[in-house]
Design a protein around this motif. Sequence first.
Motif, PDB file in Angstrom:
ATOM      1  N   GLY A  31       0.780  -1.231   0.000  1.00 60.60           N
ATOM      2  CA  GLY A  31       0.000   0.000   0.000  1.00 60.60           C
ATOM      3  C   GLY A  31       0.809   1.277   0.000  1.00 60.60           C
ATOM      4  N   HIS A  58       2.408  -1.428  -7.569  1.00 60.68           N
ATOM      5  CA  HIS A  58       2.483  -0.258  -6.703  1.00 60.68           C
ATOM      6  C   HIS A  58       3.202   0.893  -7.399  1.00 60.68           C
ATOM      7  N   ARG A 133      -9.564  -9.781   3.470  1.00 57.97           N
ATOM      8  CA  ARG A 133      -9.142  -8.456   3.038  1.00 57.97           C
ATOM      9  C   ARG A 133      -9.334  -8.284   1.530  1.00 57.97           C
ATOM     10  N   ILE A 137     -11.797  -5.538  -0.424  1.00 57.27           N
ATOM     11  CA  ILE A 137     -11.332  -4.613  -1.467  1.00 57.27           C
ATOM     12  C   ILE A 137     -12.166  -4.784  -2.730  1.00 57.27           C
ATOM     13  N   ILE A 142      -9.971  -0.135  -2.143  1.00 60.99           N
ATOM     14  CA  ILE A 142      -8.943   0.045  -1.116  1.00 60.99           C
ATOM     15  C   ILE A 142      -9.399   1.048  -0.062  1.00 60.99           C
ATOM     16  N   LYS A 143     -10.154   2.046  -0.483  1.00 67.90           N
ATOM     17  CA  LYS A 143     -10.570   3.101   0.447  1.00 67.90           C
ATOM     18  C   LYS A 143     -11.348   2.536   1.630  1.00 67.90           C
ATOM     19  N   THR A 149      -6.644   0.452   8.526  1.00 65.40           N
ATOM     20  CA  THR A 149      -5.225   0.233   8.251  1.00 65.40           C
ATOM     21  C   THR A 149      -4.373   1.300   8.919  1.00 65.40           C
ATOM     22  N   GLU A 172      -4.707   4.743  -0.628  1.00 65.81           N
ATOM     23  CA  GLU A 172      -5.952   4.732  -1.390  1.00 65.81           C
ATOM     24  C   GLU A 172      -5.710   4.839  -2.891  1.00 65.81           C
ATOM     25  N   GLN A 174      -3.134   3.509  -4.590  1.00 67.50           N
ATOM     26  CA  GLN A 174      -2.436   2.381  -5.199  1.00 67.50           C
ATOM     27  C   GLN A 174      -3.395   1.613  -6.110  1.00 67.50           C
ATOM     28  N   GLN A 176      -5.686  -1.132  -7.312  1.00 62.51           N
ATOM     29  CA  GLN A 176      -6.464  -2.161  -6.628  1.00 62.51           C
ATOM     30  C   GLN A 176      -5.983  -3.548  -7.035  1.00 62.51           C
ATOM     31  N   TYR A 179      -2.691  -4.196  -5.263  1.00 68.50           N
ATOM     32  CA  TYR A 179      -2.859  -4.427  -3.825  1.00 68.50           C
ATOM     33  C   TYR A 179      -3.372  -5.846  -3.586  1.00 68.50           C
ATOM     34  N   CYS A 183      -1.523  -8.958  -1.660  1.00 70.67           N
ATOM     35  CA  CYS A 183      -2.195  -9.649  -0.556  1.00 70.67           C
ATOM     36  C   CYS A 183      -2.145 -11.156  -0.778  1.00 70.67           C
TER      37      CYS A 183
END
Length: 262
Positions: A31, A58, A133, A137, A142-143, A149, A172, A174, A176, A179, A183
């Motif tokens: 993130g 990222h 998680r 998302i 992500i928000k 977080t 926020e 990055q 999606q 992310y 994960c």
Amino acid sequence: MHIAALDGINLHYRVDGPADGAPVVFANSLGTDFRLWDPVLHYLPENLRIIRYDKRGHGLSDAPPAPYGMGTLVRDAEQLLDHLNVKDCVFVGLSIGGLIAQGLAVKRLDLMRAVVLSNTAAKIGNRDMWDERIAAIETGGIKALAAPTMERWFSKTFRQTSDMLAWQHMMERQSQEGYIGCCAAIAGTDFITPTSGLRLPTMAIAGSEDGSTPPDLVRETADLIPGSRFELIRGAGHLPCVEQPEAYAKILTTFLTEIGHI
């Protein structure tokens, strides 16, 4: 800032310091992009060759379709260091960056003379937690995860400052896909056995207020590697390089000096 066109991925990276300086490579957390390390650089010795990069998914690096494997993230770092002709670096990895550091040390010890495992572990969480998680998302973006977080990332004191908002905005914004991909990589990683076989100078750093990788978890990982050192930064959370950059840099500089890297 540069883009390295590697096999299957374009990685955004930056090199600061003299070309003949002792190389130190920084890998950031889930993130965040490589600006995570900006607060620390001011306090580090000027004779270092500092290499930072955005892992896949990222910052300004490519964000291929999820999921990613940890082996792929390790290979990205390996390819970048080969691309830059880096040998005998000190690799500093925070959170998922610390997992990448462990995997790279196991695979390509010739690239590294020492490792710094910051706010990380050989195994972070479990698959069910990461699957939850990812599902959150996919539903809310992500928000939807940003506020909780920030509570895990930062101490209560830091969360009361306006500076925290910059890091929340970074998360926020990055990708999606990236992310979720990372994960999935963390969910599938258990480095307890391979990390226990490492034999290189190791510094582990933890934050006393870290809600993502608590100090005991970081210490347990450090204890897997004989001769490792452990430092606790009190009053800091998951990103002590942001909350207490001077203290963080002092730990790094002392370690680099003690192992003869500077």
